[in-house]
Structures are given as structure tokens and as C-alpha cells.
Design an enzyme around this catalytic site. Structure first.
Site, short mmCIF file in Angstrom:
data_model
loop_
_atom_site.label_atom_id
_atom_site.label_comp_id
_atom_site.label_asym_id
_atom_site.label_seq_id
_atom_site.Cartn_x
_atom_site.Cartn_y
_atom_site.Cartn_z
N LYS A 76 124.33 123.60 16.81
CA LYS A 76 125.71 123.12 16.96
C LYS A 76 126.64 123.59 15.84
O LYS A 76 127.85 123.68 16.04
CB LYS A 76 125.74 121.60 17.06
CG LYS A 76 125.22 121.08 18.40
CD LYS A 76 125.30 119.57 18.51
CE LYS A 76 124.71 119.13 19.85
NZ LYS A 76 124.76 117.70 20.06
N ASP A 112 130.49 115.57 22.37
CA ASP A 112 129.68 114.45 21.87
C ASP A 112 130.62 113.33 21.39
O ASP A 112 130.44 112.17 21.73
CB ASP A 112 128.78 114.90 20.72
CG ASP A 112 127.67 115.82 21.19
OD1 ASP A 112 127.15 115.60 22.30
OD2 ASP A 112 127.32 116.76 20.45
O1 LIG Z 1 121.44 116.26 27.20
C1 LIG Z 1 121.06 117.02 26.31
O2 LIG Z 1 119.92 117.45 26.23
C2 LIG Z 1 122.06 117.45 25.23
O3 LIG Z 1 121.42 118.42 24.45
C3 LIG Z 1 122.43 116.24 24.36
C4 LIG Z 1 123.49 116.57 23.32
O4 LIG Z 1 122.97 117.34 22.29
C5 LIG Z 1 124.69 117.25 23.95
O5 LIG Z 1 125.58 117.69 22.95
C6 LIG Z 1 124.33 118.43 24.85
O6 LIG Z 1 125.52 118.82 25.54
C7 LIG Z 1 123.29 118.04 25.87
#
Ligand SMILES: O=C(O)[C@]1(O)C[C@@H](O)[C@@H](O)[C@H](O)C1
Ligand SMILES: NC(=O)c1ccc[n+]([C@@H]2O[C@H](COP(=O)([O-])OP(=O)(O)OC[C@H]3O[C@@H](n4cnc5c(N)ncnc54)[C@H](O)[C@@H]3O)[C@@H](O)[C@H]2O)c1
Length: 304
Positions: A76, A112
Site C-alpha cells: 500500500k 480503507d
Molecule cells: O479484502 C481484502 O482482502 C483487502 O485486501 C482488504 C484491504 O486490505 C483492502 O484495502 C483491499 O482493497 C482488499
């Protein structure tokens, strides 16, 4: 055959993403809306690729006709260096979980924080947002704290077992929200700060199937507190169950999971997702997992 304007191709880049519920959430919502959408997990562990490969994967996705990507741990922050444009909030937060691929350009967003924000509005519409205690200041916790401060929290007590992490996050957030008071706290201070708080937000792994238990002494919760958990496997964590039993208003972690997916769906497809429908589907998916775990507990996946 269809082109990028006629159908939608999405991917999720990260480590251990195969059990993610975001792909089925997007696909089901698109199906119901009559939109052709495919969502592929792109697991760095399965591909034996390092996190630094995220830039190459973005280029590959663009060449292969993807419309957008979700990005998760551990990419990220790393992805920031590969973007042509970034939303103000994602830039301030220093983390991107959604990349739009438009005219060969990569545009980063963060759903998020927006997903937690909408979860809070939908699930706890009457919550007083003056003073909040947040447990856990890691990756997800940073986005949640940002959302809380954006939603109007004026005093945020940030508790982490890693005091340096709490101090670093509190300092960053204090700079971003200069009119708010963001204070790093230790777990030993919980009994002093909980009786001053309107609500509690939980962002540590405690309560997950692999880390059962409670993240604080339940005696510190009063019925007047609202409680938001972001752990959603299981959906009714011990904290959610015991807070509810005490009479607290409660937000489960599924709300944030659905919120981030709904916001990414809208950014990528240009269509609004029906959040109630997406949540109903999410709860179905979790129930299927719970039933499988009850049959073979040793096979339970330790995902989010
Ligand atoms: O659902 C998941 O596995 C995610 O990885 C959870 C979270 O990290 C979000 O930012 C992602 O868009 C999706
Ligand atoms: N609902 C959602 O959409 C969603 C999204 C991502 C993560 N999650 C959940 O959130 C949890 C945290 O995710 P993350 O990515 O922030 O993890 P992380 O490892 O980056 O951060 C967890 C933080 O909690 C701290 N911590 C651990 N035990 C603690 C305790 N007893 N008291 C105070 N602090 C403690 C750690 O020091 C760390 O800073 C995950 O385990 C997952 O269950 C939910």
C-alpha cells in the site's frame, strides 16, 4: 470478446490474498447490476514475487487491459512511487489501496478510510464522535484513525503495544488534523482514558480466529460507550458479543470490509454499489466460511 469500455477487469495485488472476499463481493454486485466484471486475486506469495514487483504488476495489468486494481499488504505504500496521480486523502494518508487505470495512467485512491467512514455513518449513525479510544495503530488502524478525525473526532487516544508506533502515528495525525488532540497511549493507561471516551475502536488482530480473546478488560466498557471492531473473521468477535451484551451500540468489522469494497467498486466501474446488498452477500460468504471451519477447524485460514 469485449473491450475495456464494455466490461471490467479488476485485480487484487498483495500477499496471501487468495481467501479475500473482495473479489466475490465485486463480482456479485456487478452481476446483479448486469455489468460484466471479473476480479482476479494476484497473490505475490503464489507468484513467488517480492513486494517491490508491484510496479511491474501495474504495468502488466495496464498492458493486459485491466480497468483497476486493489492493492493490499505489503504494497500500500510501495505503490505510491508508481502512480501518475493520487487523491488528496490517499496522499495525506500515505497509502493507496485502489488504483484506477485510465488512458494508460495510474490513479491512486484510498477506500480503507472512506470505507470505515461510511461504515461508521451507516452502522452507528447516532454515535457521539467527541473523544475516542483506538486500540491498534498499524496499517488498517492508520486509515481508521484518519477516518475518525475526518468524521469530526476531536480527541483521539491512540493505544498500541508498540509505544513507538503509537507515538509516530499520533504525531503524523496531529500534523494532518491540527485542531484535534491525538495522544499516544499505553495499554496501562486504558483504565484512565476509557471513562472519558464516547467510543472504542478496535484495530488489533485480537479476536480473529487465530488470535482469540479480548483486547481490553471488558469491565472498562460501559453501556454508554459505542464500540467499533474492524476484525471480521469471525464477524461476532468476543469484543462485539460482550459489548453488545453490556448494552453498547456495536459496529462489526464486516461494515468496513464492505465499505472499502463498495467505494472501490464505484471508483472502478463508475456505478454505485448497493451497500445493503453487498453486506448481505458478505455475511453469506462469512457464514459459508464459518460452516467449513466448524467442520474442519484445523483448516481455518488466518486471513483478515
Ligand atoms: O479484502 C481484502 O482482502 C483487502 O485486501 C482488504 C484491504 O486490505 C483492502 O484495502 C483491499 O482493497 C482488499
Ligand atoms: N474490516 C476490514 O476491512 C479490515 C481491513 C484490514 C484489516 N482488518 C483487521 O484489522 C486487524 C489489524 O490489521 P492491520 O493491517 O492494521 O495490522 P497491523 O499488524 O499493521 O497492526 C496491528 C497493530 O496492533 C497492535 N497491537 C497488537 N496487539 C495489541 C494490543 N493488545 N493492544 C494494542 N495494540 C496491539 C500492533 O502493535 C500493531 O501496531 C487485522 O488483523 C484484521 O483482522 C480489517
Amino acid at each position: 470478446m469485449s473491450n475495456r469500455a464494455e466490461s471490467v477487469l479488476v485485480g487484487l495485488i498483495g500477499e496471501g490474498v487468495m481467501p479475500s472476499l473482495t473479489p466475490p463481493m465485486h463480482e456479485r454486485e456487478a452481476d446483479v447490476q448486469g455489468l460484466r466484471l471479473l476480479y482476479r486475486p494476484i497473490d505475490l506469495l503464489e507468484l513467488a514475487l517480492p513486494a517491490a514487483a508491484v510496479g511491474d504488476l501495474l504495468t502488466a495489468a495496464q498492458r493486459l487491459g485491466f480497468n483497476g486494481l486493489n492493492i493490499t499488504h505489503p504494497c500500500k505504500q510501495l505503490v505510491l512511487g508508481h502512480l501518475d496521480e493520487i487523491s488528496d486523502d490517499a496522499a495525506r494518508l500515505g497509502a493507496v489501496n485502489t488504483v484506477l487505470i485510465q488512458d494508460g495512467r495510474f490513479i491512486g485512491h484510498n477506500t480503507d478510510f472512506s470505507g470505515f467512514g461510511s461504515a461508521l455513518r451507516d452502522g452507528l449513525p447516532d454515535a457521539t464522535l467527541g473523544r475516542v479510544v483506538q486500540l491498534g495503530a498499524g496499517g488498517a488502524g492508520s486509515a481508521v484513525a484518519y477516518a475518525l478525525l475526518k468524521a469530526g473526532v476531536t480527541t483521539l487516544d491512540l493505544v498500541d503495544v508498540d509505544p513507538a508506533r503509537a507515538a509516530e502515528r499520533a504525531a503524523e495525525l496531529g500534523e494532518l488534523f491540527p485542531t484535534a488532540v491525538v495522544t499516544p497511549r499505553t495499554t496501562a493507561e486504558l483504565s484512565d482514558i476509557m471513562h472519558l471516551a464516547d467510543g472504542l475502536v478496535h484495530c488489533t488482530p485480537i479476536g480473529m480466529a487465530a488470535h482469540p480473546g479480548l483486547p481490553l478488560d471488558i469491565e472498562l466498557l460501559e453501556p454508554r460507550h459505542w464500540v467499533a471492531d474492524i476484525v471480521y473473521r469471525p464477524i461476532d468477535t468476543q469484543l462485539v458479543r460482550e459489548a453488545r451484551a453490556k448494552g453498547c451500540k456495536v459496529l462489526d468489522g464486516g461494515r468496513m470490509a464492505v465499505g472499502q469494497a463498495a467505494d472501490a467498486f464505484q471508483l472502478i466501474t463508475g456505478r454505485e454499489a448497493d451497500r445493503d446488498r453487498m453486506r448481505a452477500h458478505f455475511l453469506e460468504l462469512i457464514a459459508v466460511e464459518d460452516a467449513a471451519a466448524a467442520r474442519a477447524p484445523e483448516l481455518t485460514k488466518a486471513g483478515h
